[in-house]
Design a protein around this motif. Structure first.
Motif, PDB file in Angstrom:
ATOM      1  N   LEU A   6     -33.400  25.393 -59.989  1.00  0.00           N
ATOM      2  CA  LEU A   6     -32.000  25.632 -60.344  1.00  0.00           C
ATOM      3  C   LEU A   6     -31.592  26.990 -59.814  1.00  0.00           C
ATOM      4  CD1 LEU A   6     -29.403  24.819 -61.908  1.00  0.00           C
ATOM      5  CD2 LEU A   6     -30.359  26.051 -63.873  1.00  0.00           C
ATOM      6  N   ILE A   7     -30.498  27.025 -59.065  1.00  0.00           N
ATOM      7  CA  ILE A   7     -29.926  28.289 -58.609  1.00  0.00           C
ATOM      8  C   ILE A   7     -28.670  28.532 -59.429  1.00  0.00           C
ATOM      9  CG2 ILE A   7     -29.024  26.972 -56.629  1.00  0.00           C
ATOM     10  CD1 ILE A   7     -29.195  30.760 -56.714  1.00  0.00           C
ATOM     11  N   ALA A   8     -28.595  29.695 -60.058  1.00  0.00           N
ATOM     12  CA  ALA A   8     -27.395  30.102 -60.798  1.00  0.00           C
ATOM     13  C   ALA A   8     -26.560  30.937 -59.836  1.00  0.00           C
ATOM     14  CB  ALA A   8     -27.766  30.896 -62.039  1.00  0.00           C
ATOM     15  N   ASN A   9     -25.340  30.479 -59.551  1.00  0.00           N
ATOM     16  CA  ASN A   9     -24.529  31.135 -58.539  1.00  0.00           C
ATOM     17  C   ASN A   9     -23.129  31.389 -59.080  1.00  0.00           C
ATOM     18  OD1 ASN A   9     -23.292  32.037 -56.209  1.00  0.00           O
ATOM     19  ND2 ASN A   9     -23.831  30.265 -54.975  1.00  0.00           N
ATOM     20  N   ASP A  10     -22.756  32.652 -59.123  1.00  0.00           N
ATOM     21  CA  ASP A  10     -21.420  33.017 -59.588  1.00  0.00           C
ATOM     22  C   ASP A  10     -20.485  33.355 -58.439  1.00  0.00           C
ATOM     23  OD1 ASP A  10     -22.454  35.428 -58.749  1.00  0.00           O
ATOM     24  OD2 ASP A  10     -22.137  36.470 -60.651  1.00  0.00           O
ATOM     25  N   GLY A  11     -20.949  33.148 -57.220  1.00  0.00           N
ATOM     26  CA  GLY A  11     -20.130  33.440 -56.051  1.00  0.00           C
ATOM     27  C   GLY A  11     -20.208  34.881 -55.584  1.00  0.00           C
ATOM     28  N   SER A  12     -20.977  35.697 -56.270  1.00  0.00           N
ATOM     29  CA  SER A  12     -21.124  37.109 -55.898  1.00  0.00           C
ATOM     30  C   SER A  12     -22.039  37.235 -54.683  1.00  0.00           C
ATOM     31  CB  SER A  12     -21.722  37.897 -57.063  1.00  0.00           C
ATOM     32  OG  SER A  12     -23.062  37.483 -57.284  1.00  0.00           O
ATOM     33  N   GLU A  13     -22.134  38.445 -54.166  1.00  0.00           N
ATOM     34  CA  GLU A  13     -23.033  38.720 -53.048  1.00  0.00           C
ATOM     35  C   GLU A  13     -24.475  38.372 -53.417  1.00  0.00           C
ATOM     36  OE1 GLU A  13     -24.470  42.679 -50.685  1.00  0.00           O
ATOM     37  OE2 GLU A  13     -22.344  42.554 -51.206  1.00  0.00           O
ATOM     38  N   GLY A  14     -24.877  38.758 -54.623  1.00  0.00           N
ATOM     39  CA  GLY A  14     -26.232  38.444 -55.081  1.00  0.00           C
ATOM     40  C   GLY A  14     -26.452  36.947 -55.217  1.00  0.00           C
ATOM     41  N   GLY A  15     -25.453  36.242 -55.722  1.00  0.00           N
ATOM     42  CA  GLY A  15     -25.543  34.789 -55.856  1.00  0.00           C
ATOM     43  C   GLY A  15     -25.658  34.101 -54.506  1.00  0.00           C
ATOM     44  N   THR A  16     -24.941  34.619 -53.520  1.00  0.00           N
ATOM     45  CA  THR A  16     -24.986  34.070 -52.171  1.00  0.00           C
ATOM     46  C   THR A  16     -26.362  34.255 -51.542  1.00  0.00           C
ATOM     47  OG1 THR A  16     -22.619  34.477 -51.913  1.00  0.00           O
ATOM     48  CG2 THR A  16     -23.893  34.164 -49.896  1.00  0.00           C
ATOM     49  N   ARG A  17     -26.948  35.434 -51.724  1.00  0.00           N
ATOM     50  CA  ARG A  17     -28.301  35.679 -51.201  1.00  0.00           C
ATOM     51  C   ARG A  17     -29.321  34.772 -51.910  1.00  0.00           C
ATOM     52  NH1 ARG A  17     -26.608  41.081 -51.394  1.00  0.00           N
ATOM     53  NH2 ARG A  17     -27.725  41.392 -53.339  1.00  0.00           N
ATOM     54  N   ALA A  18     -29.164  34.629 -53.217  1.00  0.00           N
ATOM     55  CA  ALA A  18     -30.084  33.783 -53.981  1.00  0.00           C
ATOM     56  C   ALA A  18     -29.979  32.324 -53.541  1.00  0.00           C
ATOM     57  CB  ALA A  18     -29.797  33.923 -55.478  1.00  0.00           C
ATOM     58  N   LEU A  19     -28.767  31.869 -53.262  1.00  0.00           N
ATOM     59  CA  LEU A  19     -28.565  30.497 -52.799  1.00  0.00           C
ATOM     60  C   LEU A  19     -29.301  30.264 -51.478  1.00  0.00           C
ATOM     61  CD1 LEU A  19     -27.182  27.705 -52.835  1.00  0.00           C
ATOM     62  CD2 LEU A  19     -25.253  28.789 -51.657  1.00  0.00           C
ATOM     63  N   ALA A  20     -29.140  31.177 -50.537  1.00  0.00           N
ATOM     64  CA  ALA A  20     -29.801  31.024 -49.231  1.00  0.00           C
ATOM     65  C   ALA A  20     -31.319  30.933 -49.404  1.00  0.00           C
ATOM     66  CB  ALA A  20     -29.429  32.192 -48.321  1.00  0.00           C
ATOM     67  N   TYR A  21     -31.877  31.763 -50.272  1.00  0.00           N
ATOM     68  CA  TYR A  21     -33.325  31.746 -50.491  1.00  0.00           C
ATOM     69  C   TYR A  21     -33.744  30.443 -51.184  1.00  0.00           C
ATOM     70  CZ  TYR A  21     -38.035  33.324 -51.211  1.00  0.00           C
ATOM     71  OH  TYR A  21     -39.402  33.416 -51.162  1.00  0.00           O
ATOM     72  N   ALA A  22     -32.967  30.011 -52.186  1.00  0.00           N
ATOM     73  CA  ALA A  22     -33.302  28.787 -52.924  1.00  0.00           C
ATOM     74  C   ALA A  22     -33.294  27.569 -52.001  1.00  0.00           C
ATOM     75  CB  ALA A  22     -32.326  28.594 -54.081  1.00  0.00           C
ATOM     76  N   ILE A  23     -32.361  27.531 -51.066  1.00  0.00           N
ATOM     77  CA  ILE A  23     -32.305  26.416 -50.112  1.00  0.00           C
ATOM     78  C   ILE A  23     -33.551  26.412 -49.240  1.00  0.00           C
ATOM     79  CG2 ILE A  23     -31.097  25.557 -48.062  1.00  0.00           C
ATOM     80  CD1 ILE A  23     -28.460  26.393 -49.488  1.00  0.00           C
ATOM     81  N   LYS A  24     -33.947  27.579 -48.731  1.00  0.00           N
ATOM     82  CA  LYS A  24     -35.163  27.660 -47.907  1.00  0.00           C
ATOM     83  C   LYS A  24     -36.390  27.226 -48.705  1.00  0.00           C
ATOM     84  CE  LYS A  24     -33.548  31.499 -45.088  1.00  0.00           C
ATOM     85  NZ  LYS A  24     -33.695  32.937 -44.838  1.00  0.00           N
ATOM     86  N   LEU A  25     -36.464  27.694 -49.940  1.00  0.00           N
ATOM     87  CA  LEU A  25     -37.610  27.361 -50.788  1.00  0.00           C
ATOM     88  C   LEU A  25     -37.646  25.868 -51.104  1.00  0.00           C
ATOM     89  CD1 LEU A  25     -40.030  28.589 -52.286  1.00  0.00           C
ATOM     90  CD2 LEU A  25     -38.510  28.958 -54.248  1.00  0.00           C
ATOM     91  N   ALA A  26     -36.503  25.301 -51.447  1.00  0.00           N
ATOM     92  CA  ALA A  26     -36.444  23.865 -51.747  1.00  0.00           C
ATOM     93  C   ALA A  26     -36.840  23.042 -50.518  1.00  0.00           C
ATOM     94  CB  ALA A  26     -35.037  23.487 -52.213  1.00  0.00           C
ATOM     95  N   HIS A  27     -36.414  23.475 -49.347  1.00  0.00           N
ATOM     96  CA  HIS A  27     -36.779  22.773 -48.111  1.00  0.00           C
ATOM     97  C   HIS A  27     -38.285  22.832 -47.897  1.00  0.00           C
ATOM     98  CE1 HIS A  27     -37.286  22.246 -43.729  1.00  0.00           C
ATOM     99  NE2 HIS A  27     -36.362  21.322 -43.923  1.00  0.00           N
TER     100      HIS A  27
END
Length: 139
Positions: A6-27
């Motif tokens: 689960l990625i918690a994303n509020d649209g902030s810069e930190g959330g955007t970086r976390a999303l990119a990492y979570a996608i790579k990890l899930a892949h």
């Protein structure tokens, strides 16, 4: 290792970086990926109309966040399920993690001043403390 992320994303810069990492990890792990965005409702609304108005504003706020997440995930050949949930960030995310039985929660770090963190604390700190699963904080 991790099957449900689960990625918690509020649209902030930190959330955007976390999303990119979570996608790579899930892949890499071939894990199921979900993203939660929490519509923050007012702590003390004066009327039901205020709650409805705030909810409509929040719905529009997360449209580009969700669109970007779906685009990035699709580009990486990762399926992502998105969820927009109304509530207060920490208890809402913790409840979602528990009900969904996630193995890993990924969150972004947004630095505040030391004084702010001492007085208020941060959402990230509280999620790390309360989450019933591993938490990965992306800086």
């Amino acid at each position: 290792m991790y099957e449900k992320i689960l990625i918690a994303n509020d649209g902030s810069e930190g959330g955007t970086r976390a999303l990119a990492y979570a996608i790579k990890l899930a892949h890499r792990l071939k894990a199921h990926l979900h993203m939660i965005c929490v519509e923050e409702l007012p702590r003390l609304p004066t009327t039901i109309d205020e709650v409805v108005e705030d909810k409509l504003d929040e719905n529009h706020r997360f449209e580009p966040v969700i669109a970007q997440a779906q685009f990035q995930a699709r580009s990486a050949h990762v399926k992502i399920e998105t969820h927009v949930v109304a509530g207060h960030a920490v208890p809402t995310i913790i409840d979602f993690v528990e009900r969904g039985r996630f193995d890993l929660l990924v969150v972004g770090y947004m630095g505040h001043s030391a004084l702010y963190n001492r007085l208020i604390g941060s959402t990230t700190d509280r999620l790390v403390e309360l989450a019933p699963c591993h938490v990965l904080v992306i800086k």
